[in-house]
Design an enzyme around this catalytic site. Structure first.
Site, PDB file in Angstrom:
ATOM      1  N   LYS A  38     -59.870   8.206 -40.680  1.00  0.00           N
ATOM      2  CA  LYS A  38     -58.989   9.184 -40.048  1.00  0.00           C
ATOM      3  C   LYS A  38     -57.555   8.679 -40.036  1.00  0.00           C
ATOM      4  O   LYS A  38     -57.299   7.469 -40.022  1.00  0.00           O
ATOM      5  CB  LYS A  38     -59.453   9.496 -38.626  1.00  0.00           C
ATOM      6  CG  LYS A  38     -59.410   8.310 -37.674  1.00  0.00           C
ATOM      7  CD  LYS A  38     -59.923   8.681 -36.293  1.00  0.00           C
ATOM      8  CE  LYS A  38     -59.835   7.494 -35.324  1.00  0.00           C
ATOM      9  NZ  LYS A  38     -58.474   7.050 -35.044  1.00  0.00           N
TER      10      LYS A  38
ATOM     11  N   LYS B 232     -45.599  -0.378 -35.925  1.00  0.00           N
ATOM     12  CA  LYS B 232     -45.947   1.044 -36.049  1.00  0.00           C
ATOM     13  C   LYS B 232     -44.720   1.911 -36.247  1.00  0.00           C
ATOM     14  O   LYS B 232     -44.575   2.974 -35.638  1.00  0.00           O
ATOM     15  CB  LYS B 232     -46.744   1.530 -34.839  1.00  0.00           C
ATOM     16  CG  LYS B 232     -48.154   0.961 -34.760  1.00  0.00           C
ATOM     17  CD  LYS B 232     -48.960   1.653 -33.672  1.00  0.00           C
ATOM     18  CE  LYS B 232     -50.364   1.116 -33.600  1.00  0.00           C
ATOM     19  NZ  LYS B 232     -51.192   1.802 -32.587  1.00  0.00           N
TER      20      LYS B 232
ATOM     21  N   LYS C  92     -60.907   4.055 -31.741  1.00  0.00           N
ATOM     22  CA  LYS C  92     -59.890   3.383 -32.550  1.00  0.00           C
ATOM     23  C   LYS C  92     -58.515   3.997 -32.246  1.00  0.00           C
ATOM     24  O   LYS C  92     -58.419   5.104 -31.720  1.00  0.00           O
ATOM     25  CB  LYS C  92     -60.206   3.530 -34.045  1.00  0.00           C
ATOM     26  CG  LYS C  92     -61.551   2.929 -34.459  1.00  0.00           C
ATOM     27  CD  LYS C  92     -61.518   1.410 -34.403  1.00  0.00           C
ATOM     28  CE  LYS C  92     -62.847   0.808 -34.835  1.00  0.00           C
ATOM     29  NZ  LYS C  92     -63.871   0.834 -33.797  1.00  0.00           N
ATOM     30  N   ASP C  93     -57.474   3.246 -32.615  1.00  0.00           N
ATOM     31  CA  ASP C  93     -56.110   3.695 -32.358  1.00  0.00           C
ATOM     32  C   ASP C  93     -55.868   5.075 -32.959  1.00  0.00           C
ATOM     33  O   ASP C  93     -56.361   5.390 -34.042  1.00  0.00           O
ATOM     34  CB  ASP C  93     -55.100   2.718 -32.958  1.00  0.00           C
ATOM     35  CG  ASP C  93     -55.219   1.322 -32.373  1.00  0.00           C
ATOM     36  OD1 ASP C  93     -56.205   0.648 -32.698  1.00  0.00           O
ATOM     37  OD2 ASP C  93     -54.333   0.920 -31.598  1.00  0.00           O
ATOM     38  N   LYS C  94     -55.071   5.873 -32.254  1.00  0.00           N
ATOM     39  CA  LYS C  94     -54.693   7.173 -32.802  1.00  0.00           C
ATOM     40  C   LYS C  94     -53.616   7.014 -33.867  1.00  0.00           C
ATOM     41  O   LYS C  94     -53.772   7.464 -34.999  1.00  0.00           O
ATOM     42  CB  LYS C  94     -54.195   8.104 -31.698  1.00  0.00           C
ATOM     43  CG  LYS C  94     -53.687   9.443 -32.250  1.00  0.00           C
ATOM     44  CD  LYS C  94     -53.128  10.356 -31.180  1.00  0.00           C
ATOM     45  CE  LYS C  94     -52.597  11.637 -31.820  1.00  0.00           C
ATOM     46  NZ  LYS C  94     -52.032  12.567 -30.823  1.00  0.00           N
TER      47      LYS C  94
END
Length: 691
Positions: A229, A80, A258-260
Site C-alpha cells: 500500500k 519523509k 504499518k505507517d500511513k
C-alpha cells in the site's frame, strides 16, 4: 453536499495552482509559492478565517529526552519529505522479509481424471443414470441461464453409497467443466398418510452467471496474501476489502499496523474467500496492490511477525560524510533507547491520548468522554465543527448525525451517548471497539516507560546495575507481546461484547507465570560479562509485574502517584481497563544497519524503488553527476523487532526532535536556504508547456 464538504463556490480549491508545472523552473515556482503563503502585514488572505494554529506533541512532552551517545553531535536531515522516502516490509515469523513479487491470482483447477476411468464410472452407473438422463444433462449444460425457470436434473441415488455418489459429482465436474454444479439432497417422500420415507437425490443445476461449484476445494481454509500500500492506513485497506466482500472488518486479519505516510508491504489473511474474489475487492483501491497468495489452516493474528525491514531516504544532508559515518557507527555499536514514539500519543498536544488513559484508569468516565470529544487545535474542518457543536450543546444525536460514515471513534462514542443517555458515560464508551479503547490506557503506560527509561539512562548511563531485570534464560530472546502500535484514529471495527468483570480466581496462575518471566541481575551476573544493557527490560506499570530490584522500582510508584494512581489501582474493576503490565527492552541494537549516500537534483526525485516498481521494472530517478546533483541524501536499511520505532533510531542520529512540526520547519528552512543561495535555472515566469 459538495458545498458542505468544501467543493462548492471555488472555496475548496483556493490553493490550486492554475499555471502548468514547469519542472525546469521548480525553484522559481516554489519560491513564488512560499512568498505568497507567507504574506506580509499589508496583504490579506483570500478569506477572513484566521489561520488555524496547530500545536503538535514534542518529544520532551512524552518523556523522550536522552541519547545513548550524547557527546557525539547529530546532523540535520529531512525525514519523509515524500512518502516514497519511507519503505516498510514486514518480517514474518520464519524470518523472511515479505515482498510483493507475484501478482498471479490462483484459480481452482479441476484435477483431470483419466478418460478411461470416467468411462468405467459411467458404465457402473448405467442402472442409475440412463442414456436419456445423460442427454438431459448435456442439454442443460448448453442451455442459457434463466432465473425464472427451474433448470435442473435430479437423479435418485438412494441405493448408492458415498463413493458412488462422489463418482457422479466427479463425472459432472469433469465432463462439463464449471457449466454445471451438483449437490446431494435428502428429500422426504410420503408413502401414505402415516409414513414418510427419505430418499437421496443428486440435483444437477445450471449455476448463476459468475458462479460455479461453491464448495471450498483450496488447500487450506485461510487465504494469505501480501498487500503493498502507498500512503494509506492499514485499517482503511482492511475495511475496504471487508466491505467489498460483505465481511466485518474484524474478519480481515493482519499482523500489525504499518505507517500511513509510507510505502509498506505486509501480510493479510481472510477465511474462505477465493483469491479471485479478494483480488476483485482490492481492484478498486488506488495505490493498493495485492499478490503472493498462499493457503494455510490457521489464521494470522496481531503480533504474528518477527519485525519490520526499513528502507529510508533522508534528504537535504549538509554535514560532512565523515561526521555522519561516525554517528552511524556509534548507532550500530551502542544502539538506541527503545522509546515509544510520538505516534503512540496522538497528534494533539492539547489532548494527548495518555490523558484519556488516566481518566479511564481513575474511573472518571465523564472526563474521558469529554477529552475524546473536546475541540482541539489540529482537527480537520468537518471534525472541528462537530466537536464544537457537541461541546456547546451536548446534543450527541445531532452531532453523530453529522458524520458521513461510521468509522470514527467519536461517532461511536456519540452514538453510545445518544443510545444510553447523555450521562451514561461508562456504557457509551463500550461502543468503542475494545482494541481501540485499550490504546488510551496503553498510552499512559508508554509515557511512564519513556520517563523511567530516560531517568535510568540519565542517572546510570549505559552501565548495568544490580537489580536490573532480564528475561530468564528460556525466554531471553522472547519479547512479551505488546499492545498494537498505533493511535486511536479512524477505524471501522464492529464493537466487541466483553465480560467486563474480572475473574480473580482464573488470573492467579497467570499472574505467577508472568512474574516469573524475568529475574534481577546480581553483582556476580554483571561481573561475568554475560549480560549487556541491550538484555535489560523495563516493566510497563501494572498490578501483575515484577519491578526492578533497585531504586528504579520506587520511581514507578512516584510517577503513578502524580496522577493519583498506584500499581494496585491498575487492577481495575472493569476488565477492559485493567493493566497487568508488560516488559520491554530498554535498548535496541541494529546489527544489520547498512547505509549509502547518493545525489539528487530536485525534491521530486524518487530515491528508493518500491516493491511495485521493482515488480514492474519501473526505473527510479537515476543518480545525477556530481555537478548536476545539487542535493545529497542518506539511504538507510535496517531491521527492527516488533513494537520498536524507526523514528527513535533516527532520533539517535539526528540528536534532535523528530516530530512532524520540527521536520516541516527544517524542510521549509532548507528549501528557502537553497532558493536564496541558488538562482533559478530559468526566469521566474512559468514557461509555456507543450500541449
Amino acid at each position: 453536499m459538495g458545498k458542505d464538504r468544501g467543493r462548492g463556490g471555488g472555496r475548496g480549491r483556493r490553493n490550486f495552482q492554475s499555471r502548468p508545472y514547469n519542472k525546469n523552473n521548480w525553484r522559481g515556482q516554489k519560491k513564488e509559492h512560499l512568498k505568497q503563503s507567507n504574506f506580509d502585514g499589508n496583504s490579506q488572505p483570500r478569506n477572513n478565517r484566521q489561520p488555524q494554529q496547530k500545536c503538535t506533541l514534542r518529544e520532551n512532552q512524552v518523556g523522550i529526552t536522552e541519547f545513548t551517545n550524547p557527546d557525539l553531535s547529530g546532523f540535520t536531515a529531512i525525514l519523509k519529505s515524500r512518502f516514497s522516502d519511507f519503505h516498510v516490509n514486514e518480517i514474518n515469523t520464519e524470518g523472511h522479509v515479505l515482498q510483493l513479487n507475484d501478482i498471479n491470482v490462483p484459480k481452482l483447477e479441476i484435477k483431470p481424471v483419466d478418460a478411461a476411468q470416467l468411462e468405467e464410472w459411467r458404465k457402473k452407473l448405467e442402472n442409475v443414470i440412463a442414456d436419456d438422463v445423460w442427454q438431459q444433462i448435456a442439454a442443460l449444460s448448453t442451455a442459457k441461464y434463466d432465473a425464472k425457470s427451474e433448470q435442473h436434473v435430479e437423479i435418485n441415488v438412494t441405493s448408492l453409497d458415498k463413493e458412488q455418489r462422489t463418482q457422479i459429482h466427479q463425472l459432472v465436474k469433469q465432463l462439463y467443466l464449471g457449466k454445471l454444479v451438483s449437490k446431494t439432497l435428502d428429500q422426504a417422500e410420503k408413502q401414505d398418510e402415516a409414513e414418510t420415507e427419505t430418499k437421496k437425490v443428486i440435483r444437477i443445476l445450471k449455476p448463476k452467471p459468475g458462479r460455479s461449484d461453491n464448495r471450498w476445494n483450496f488447500p487450506g481454509e485461510y487465504v494469505n496474501f501480501v498487500v503493498h500500500k502507498v500512503n494509506m492506513d492499514t485499517s482503511e485497506v482492511a475495511s475496504t476489502i471487508a466491505n467489498q466482500l460483505h465481511l466485518r472488518p474484524s474478519q480481515v486479519n493482519y499482523c500489525g499496523t504499518k505507517d500511513k505516510r509510507a510505502k509498506t508491504t505486509q501480510s493479510f489473511c481472510i477465511k474462505r474467500r477465493t483469491p479471485e474474489a479478494i483480488a476483485n475487492a482490492a481492484r478498486g483501491m488506488r495505490n493498493v496492490y495485492i499478490g503472493n497468495f498462499s493457503f494455510s489452516s490457521k489464521t494470522l493474528k496481531l503480533g504474528d511477525l518477527q519485525g519490520n525491514r526499513f528502507r529510508i531516504a533522508l534528504r537535504h544532508i549538509t554535514q560532512p560524510q565523515e561526521h555522519i559515518e561516525l554517528a552511524l557507527q556509534s548507532l550500530k555499536e551502542r544502539g538506541f533507547i527503545n522509546y515509544y514514539g510520538l505516534q503512540r500519543f496522538g497528534n494533539s498536544a492539547s489532548v494527548p491520548t495518555y490523558e484519556v488513559g488516566v481518566a479511564l484508569l481513575k474511573r472518571d468516565y465523564k472526563l474521558a468522554c469529554e477529552l475524546i470529544l473536546k475541540p482541539r487545535d489540529n482537527d480537520v474542518e468537518f471534525m472541528r465543527a462537530i466537536r464544537e457543536a457537541w461541546w456547546e450543546n451536548r446534543d450527541s444525536a445531532a452531532a453523530a448525525a453529522k458524520f458521513y460514515n461510521n468509522k470514527y471513534i467519536e461517532k461511536k462514542l456519540l452514538d453510545g451517548l445518544a443510545s444510553f443517555g447523555e450521562n451514561d458515560y461508562s456504557a457509551a464508551l463500550r461502543r468503542i471497539p475494545r482494541n481501540m479503547l485499550l490504546l488510551y490506557p496503553h498510552a499512559y503506560q508508554s509515557l511512564i516507560f519513556n520517563r523511567i527509561a530516560s531517568r535510568r539512562i540519565k542517572e546510570f548511563g549505559l552501565l548495568l546495575i544490580p537489580g536490573d531485570l532480564v528475561y530468564v534464560e528460556e525466554d531471553n530472546n522472547q519479547q512479551v507481546p505488546d499492545a498494537e502500535e498505533s493511535t486511536p484514529a479512524a477505524e471501522t471495527v464492529d464493537p466487541v461484547e466483553d465480560d467486563m468483570e474480572v475473574d480473580a480466581d482464573n488470573l492467579l496462575e497467570e499472574e505467577s507465570i508472568f512474574k516469573r518471566k524475568v529475574r534481577p541481575l546480581t553483582a556476580e551476573d554483571i561481573a561475568s560479562d554475560k549480560y549487556k544493557l541491550s538484555d535489560v527490560v523495563l516493566p510497563l506499570p501494572g498490578y501483575d509485574i515484577t519491578y526492578p530490584n533497585n531504586e528504579c522500582a520506587a520511581w514507578y510508584e512516584q510517577m503513578l502517584a502524580e496522577v493519583g494512581l498506584s500499581s494496585e489501582l491498575l487492577r481495575h474493576k472493569e476488565k477492559t481497563y485493567a493493566l497487568g503490565g508488560a516488559y520491554r527492552k530498554l535498548l535496541i541494537q541494529t546489527s544489520d544497519l547498512k547505509w549509502s549516500f547518493r545525489r539528487y537534483s530536485t525534491p521530486e526525485d524518487t530515491l528508493i524503488a518500491s516493491d511495485w516498481e521493482q515488480l514492474k521494472n519501473i526505473e527510479i530517478t537515476p543518480e545525477p553527476s556530481e555537478s548536476e546533483g545539487k542535493y545529497m541524501a542518506l539511504l538507510l536499511e535496517f531491521s527492527l523487532p516488533t513494537a520498536a520505532y524507526a523514528t527513535m533510531l533516527l532520533r539517535e542520529l539526528f540528536k534532535q526532535d523528530t516530530s512532524t512540526a520540527t521536520q516541516m520547519q527544517l524542510e521549509q528552512a532548507e528549501i528557502l536556504k537553497k532558493l536564496e543561495t541558488e538562482p533559478p535555472t530559468v526566469t521566474d515566469e512559468a514557461q509555456p508547456q507543450p500541449i
